[in-house]
Scaffold this motif. Structure first.
Motif, PDB file in Angstrom:
ATOM      1  N   TRP A  36       0.917  -1.168   0.027  1.00 19.07           N
ATOM      2  CA  TRP A  36       0.172   0.194  -0.061  1.00 19.07           C
ATOM      3  C   TRP A  36       0.980   1.154  -0.127  1.00 19.07           C
ATOM      4  O   TRP A  36       0.505   2.151  -0.723  1.00 19.07           O
ATOM      5  CB  TRP A  36      -0.777   0.044   1.338  1.00 19.07           C
ATOM      6  N   TYR A  40       0.994   3.797  -3.215  1.00 20.32           N
ATOM      7  CA  TYR A  40       0.610   5.205  -2.855  1.00 20.32           C
ATOM      8  C   TYR A  40       1.978   6.435  -3.305  1.00 20.32           C
ATOM      9  O   TYR A  40       1.637   7.145  -4.148  1.00 20.32           O
ATOM     10  CB  TYR A  40       0.241   5.628  -1.320  1.00 20.32           C
ATOM     11  N   SER A  65      -3.318   7.736   4.032  1.00 19.13           N
ATOM     12  CA  SER A  65      -2.586   6.579   3.770  1.00 19.13           C
ATOM     13  C   SER A  65      -2.245   6.042   5.226  1.00 19.13           C
ATOM     14  O   SER A  65      -1.942   4.861   5.543  1.00 19.13           O
ATOM     15  CB  SER A  65      -1.786   6.811   2.763  1.00 19.13           C
TER      16      SER A  65
END
Length: 86
Positions: A36, A40, A65
């Protein structure tokens, strides 16, 4: 004990499978968080370089995030306790 990866302070060896399960879940969550984060950063950096991402939007998305990664890590707290094992 200092050189061991794991030390059991309880003589109950039924805790070993639980410990292995917890280790596997922890490894999976770490991998999810890394993917992730890298995803991002790759997308966010590309948009920022192209001038398509406003700096304030980048700050908000980065905060979200971080919250997502932290929340994903907190899922480990829901791992069944050793007492719940059959």
């Amino acid at each position: 004990m200092e050189a061991a990866d794991v030390t059991l302070y309880n003589p109950d060896l039924r805790l070993v499978p639980w410990l292995q399960h917890l280790g596997c879940r922890t490894h999976r969550v770490i991998q999810q968080n890394l993917w992730w984060t890298f995803g991002y950063n790759a997308i966010g950096l590309g948009l920022a370089v192209a001038g398509l991402l406003h700096p304030i939007a980048a700050v908000v998305i980065m905060t979200l995030s971080s919250i997502l990664v932290t929340g994903n890590a907190f899922r480990l707290r829901r791992t069944a306790s050793p007492e719940a094992l059959p």
